[in-house]
Design an enzyme around this catalytic site. Structure first.
Site, mmCIF file in Angstrom:
data_model
loop_
_atom_site.group_PDB
_atom_site.id
_atom_site.type_symbol
_atom_site.label_atom_id
_atom_site.label_comp_id
_atom_site.label_asym_id
_atom_site.label_seq_id
_atom_site.Cartn_x
_atom_site.Cartn_y
_atom_site.Cartn_z
ATOM 1 N N GLY A 1 -9.521 -8.837 -0.658
ATOM 2 C CA GLY A 1 -8.350 -9.400 0.012
ATOM 3 C C GLY A 1 -8.021 -10.824 -0.383
ATOM 4 N N GLY B 1 -13.166 -3.369 1.055
ATOM 5 C CA GLY B 1 -14.556 -2.941 1.197
ATOM 6 C C GLY B 1 -15.000 -1.957 0.138
ATOM 7 N N ARG C 1 0.824 -1.219 0.000
ATOM 8 C CA ARG C 1 0.000 0.000 0.000
ATOM 9 C C ARG C 1 0.854 1.264 0.000
ATOM 10 N NH1 ARG C 1 -5.303 -1.500 3.794
ATOM 11 N NH2 ARG C 1 -6.434 -2.564 2.115
ATOM 12 N N LYS D 1 -19.682 -17.070 1.693
ATOM 13 C CA LYS D 1 -21.107 -16.938 1.994
ATOM 14 C C LYS D 1 -21.845 -16.029 1.029
ATOM 15 C CE LYS D 1 -20.629 -17.810 6.966
ATOM 16 N NZ LYS D 1 -20.931 -17.291 8.324
#
Length: 398
Positions: free
Chosen positions: A356, A379, A38, A199
């Site tokens: 990720g 996110g 990053r 999920k």
């Protein structure tokens, strides 16, 4: 997507105080940064501004401090790591507002780089409190946001500052937005999306948005089991959200009405244990043993996915196809990733990936550098794929 302002629109910035929101929320072990990716991503923006004579003032968060300043979440060790990546001096101030910050800013010479302490040491940051925004703004003349990964949060340093001064996208933000525009904003068609992960419950909004935007949606990982079960297949002891069968059926109905093909596994690698080297076998999805778990897609499924990649002009990928962390259940993800990378290298595919686990899987397959763009945003990338406006991006639009 409306045009957004970039560094090319700033003009002469010599001597100007430029507040640059960056993502320095990097992994640290024993006081040392263990992965500087990053930092490397934001280095071009920092060096460009510094080389043009700006006073570069870095704003960033680190971790999730609950009760004010926490020494374990100080950005001071990150200053040293940033210095190493940039190969130039990075000064540090132990607060991001107030007399301490102002004194450090006032001491800067043109071209200097200063990292201010963790913005989240102040609870007002996440509340986007106007008084805190004003305190941050007092130390700058220009605002540059180079932290797409935090752009889904309307915080003081990611959104509030853009209302107080001229605001621009840094080079990393610019590259991310341009890549995402190619992915779903205004893509070359056909568009194929691969969505995996554990999920369905965490990706309902994503799936509902994608079926309206892509030509084919490949569903893998544990979430595919929920779709298979909804279709009447017995998935044995596999991870499966049986209570979301109706949701899975609705997504398939929405896809059919939108003309989007849903691609589910036709065969699977199953095992009785989830561990390295566990005995496994490949079976059709209609023949999963009652005491076994689906842990990866099988070779016929990979072949089908590759055929869809062949047809695609654009590929968007979020989530692995199987439990790639453990061999041999990484085979399906690795095979599809390598095929997509080869098509990208041939110049026939635009490939955009993020999340990720996805980034980790592409590195595991050795092809992360071959994709058109790999987002580390997490996110924010997911919310973009869900079709949600990102506050930190909206304020940069012309």
């Amino acid at each position: 997507m409306p045009a957004f302002r970039t560094l090319d629109d700033i003009g002469d910035i010599a001597g100007k105080r430029v507040l640059v929101r960056v993502d320095l929320n990097v992994p640290v072990k024993d006081g040392q940064v263990s992965d500087a990716t990053r930092i490397e991503r934001v280095a071009p923006t920092i060096t460009e501004l510094s080389d043009k004579g700006a006073k570069v003032i870095l704003l960033a968060h680190f971790g999730r401090p609950k009760d004010g300043p926490d020494p374990s979440m100080s950005l001071e060790p990150i200053a040293a790591a940033t210095e190493a990546v940039l190969d130039r001096r990075v000064h540090f101030a132990p607060d991001c507002v107030g007399d301490v910050a102002q004194g450090a800013v006032d001491a800067m010479a043109d071209g200097d780089i200063l990292l201010l302490e963790n913005t989240r040491f102040h609870k007002s940051e996440e509340k986007n409190d106007p008084a805190f925004v004003a305190a941050l703004a007092a130390n700058g003349d220009i605002y540059v946001n180079d932290a797409f990964s935090a752009a889904h949060r309307a915080h003081a340093s990611t959104e509030g500052l853009a209302h107080h001064m001229p605001a621009y996208a840094g080079r990393t933000m610019q590259a991310e937005l341009e890549a995402l525009e190619k992915g779903l904003g205004n893509p070359r068609r056909p568009v194929v999306a691969i969505v995996g992960g554990a999920k369905v419950s965490s990706k309902i909004d994503l799936l509902m948005n994608l079926v309206k935007k892509v030509d084919a949606l490949v569903i893998g990982g544990g979430m595919a089991n929920t779709f298979l079960a909804a279709r009447g297949e017995d998935v044995g002891k596999s991870l499966c959200e049986h209570d979301l069968a109706a949701t899975a059926k609705q997504i398939m109905i929405e896809a059919a009405s939108a003309g989007c093909a849903i691609v589910l596994p036709v065969d699977a690698v199953v095992a009785r244990e989830f561990k390295v080297g566990a005995a496994s076998e490949t079976v059709g999805v209609d023949a999963v043993p009652a005491d076994a778990m689906i842990l990866d897609v099988g070779p016929r499924t990979v072949e089908a996915i590759n055929e869809w990649i062949d047809r695609a002009a654009t590929l968007v990928w979020n989530g692995p196809l199987g439990a790639f962390e453990i061999e041999p259940f990484d085979a399906g993800t690795v095979a599809a990733a390598k095929y997509a990378a080869a098509q990208t290298r041939e110049g026939v595919l635009v490939s955009v990936a993020g999340g990720g686990d996805t980034v980790a899987a592409l590195h595991h397959a050795g092809v992360a550098d071959d994709f058109t763009y790999v987002s580390t945003a997490g996110g924010a990338f997911l919310e973009w794929m869900e079709g949600k406006p990102l506050p930190g991006v909206e304020v940069l639009k012309s």
